[in-house]
Design an enzyme around this catalytic site. Structure first.
Site, mmCIF file in Angstrom:
data_model
loop_
_atom_site.group_PDB
_atom_site.id
_atom_site.type_symbol
_atom_site.label_atom_id
_atom_site.label_comp_id
_atom_site.label_asym_id
_atom_site.label_seq_id
_atom_site.Cartn_x
_atom_site.Cartn_y
_atom_site.Cartn_z
ATOM 1 C CD GLU A 120 9.834 -7.604 5.548
ATOM 2 O OE1 GLU A 120 9.226 -8.646 5.854
ATOM 3 O OE2 GLU A 120 10.070 -6.690 6.357
ATOM 4 C CG HIS A 126 5.267 -2.043 10.271
ATOM 5 N ND1 HIS A 126 6.574 -2.446 10.364
ATOM 6 C CD2 HIS A 126 5.243 -1.067 9.318
ATOM 7 C CE1 HIS A 126 7.316 -1.729 9.513
ATOM 8 N NE2 HIS A 126 6.529 -0.893 8.869
ATOM 9 N NE ARG A 167 4.125 6.545 1.575
ATOM 10 C CZ ARG A 167 4.386 5.322 1.989
ATOM 11 N NH1 ARG A 167 4.863 4.428 1.155
ATOM 12 N NH2 ARG A 167 4.142 4.966 3.229
ATOM 13 C CG ASP A 225 -0.776 -16.779 9.081
ATOM 14 O OD1 ASP A 225 0.312 -16.754 9.682
ATOM 15 O OD2 ASP A 225 -1.882 -16.773 9.668
ATOM 16 C CG ASN A 268 8.187 -2.226 0.268
ATOM 17 O OD1 ASN A 268 7.704 -2.336 1.403
ATOM 18 N ND2 ASN A 268 8.765 -1.122 -0.150
ATOM 19 N NE ARG A 275 7.348 4.298 9.703
ATOM 20 C CZ ARG A 275 6.229 4.426 9.004
ATOM 21 N NH1 ARG A 275 5.794 3.433 8.262
ATOM 22 N NH2 ARG A 275 5.529 5.559 9.021
ATOM 23 N NE ARG A 325 10.592 5.752 8.321
ATOM 24 C CZ ARG A 325 9.561 5.658 7.484
ATOM 25 N NH1 ARG A 325 9.541 4.707 6.554
ATOM 26 N NH2 ARG A 325 8.560 6.518 7.563
ATOM 27 N N PRO A 334 0.800 -1.229 0.000
ATOM 28 C CG PRO A 334 -0.080 -1.074 2.146
ATOM 29 C CD PRO A 334 0.564 -2.052 1.196
ATOM 30 C CG ASN A 335 -0.207 4.299 1.365
ATOM 31 O OD1 ASN A 335 -1.188 4.850 0.873
ATOM 32 N ND2 ASN A 335 -0.248 3.716 2.546
ATOM 33 C CB ALA A 362 1.417 0.272 6.202
ATOM 34 C CE1 TYR A 379 9.088 4.946 2.802
ATOM 35 C CE2 TYR A 379 7.537 6.784 2.964
ATOM 36 C CZ TYR A 379 8.038 5.578 3.453
ATOM 37 O OH TYR A 379 7.501 5.019 4.573
ATOM 38 C CB SER A 418 12.749 4.054 4.769
ATOM 39 O OG SER A 418 11.722 3.215 5.274
ATOM 40 C CG HIS A 439 11.133 -2.478 4.398
ATOM 41 N ND1 HIS A 439 9.763 -2.352 4.369
ATOM 42 C CD2 HIS A 439 11.378 -3.648 5.026
ATOM 43 C CE1 HIS A 439 9.211 -3.392 4.957
ATOM 44 N NE2 HIS A 439 10.178 -4.204 5.367
#
Ligand code: DQA
Length: 148
Positions: free
Chosen positions: A98, A80, A18, A87, A74, A111, A107, A10-11, A77, A23, A102, A100
Site C-alpha cells: 500500500e 479508509h 490537486r 476483500d 494507492n 485518514r 493527517r 480515485p482523484n 480515499a 500532494y 502523504s 500513499h
C-alpha cells in the site's frame, strides 16, 4: 520478467493541480514515467491502472491473480472506506504494497485508519512520488524472497 500491477485510486488523476500543498505539483503522468524508468532499471514490467471507480479497482485486483506477481496500490480515499477492495486484496492473495504520497498518520483522524493495510504486506506513506519508487523496491524484495 517480474510482472507487477500498480493501481492509482480515485482523484489521483488530478495530481499536479490537486491540493498541491499536500500532494505536490508532480502530475500523474510524470509519476508514471518515474515508475516506468525505475521499473526498467529493476527489470520489472509494471502495468499501471488509474480509476475513480471502486468496482473497477476491485476487478483490476481480481484479474491480477492471472498474471501479476505483486500489486502496488494507492487506494486513495478507498483506503479508509472500502471493505470490497480489502476483500479483493485478501482473496487474490498476491503480495500487495500500500502506497500513499502523504503521511496519512499525520493527517485528519479519518485518514488514520486503513481498511486495506492489514491485508497488505506493508505500507509506504509520506514520501511523495518517491513512495511509489520505494514500493517497487519492496515488491522486488518480496518476490525475490518468495523465490528463494
Ligand atoms: C492518499 C491519502 C488518502 O487519504 C487520500 O484520500 C488520497 C491520497 C495519498 O496518496 O496520500 O486521495 O492516498
Amino acid at each position: 520478467m517480474t510482472k507487477v500491477l500498480l493501481i492509482h485510486g480515485p482523484n489521483l488523476n488530478l495530481l499536479g493541480m490537486r491540493e498541491p500543498d499536500i500532494y505536490g505539483t508532480t502530475t500523474l503522468a510524470q509519476i508514471n514515467e518515474m515508475i516506468q524508468q525505475q521499473a526498467a532499471e529493476l527489470g520489472m514490467e509494471v502495468t499501471i491502472v488509474q480509476s475513480n471507480h471502486e468496482g473497477e479497482l476491485v476487478e483490476a485486483v481480481q484479474q491480477a491473480y492471472d498474471w501479476a506477481q505483486a500489486i502496488i496500490i494507492n487506494p486513495a480515499a478507498y483506503t479508509h472506506t472500502s471493505v470490497a477492495l480489502r476483500d479483493a486484496i485478501a482473496a487474490v492473495g498476491l503480495p500487495t504494497i500500500e502506497v500513499h504520497l502523504s503521511n496519512i498518520a499525520d493527517r485528519e483522524d479519518f485518514r488514520h485508519q486503513s481498511l486495506t493495510a492489514p491485508v497488505c504486506a506493508g505500507q509506504i506513506s509520506g514520501f511523495g512520488p518517491a513512495s511509489y519508487i520505494l514500493a517497487l523496491h519492496a515488491a522486488k524484495h518480496i518476490i525475490e524472497e518468495e523465490q528463494e
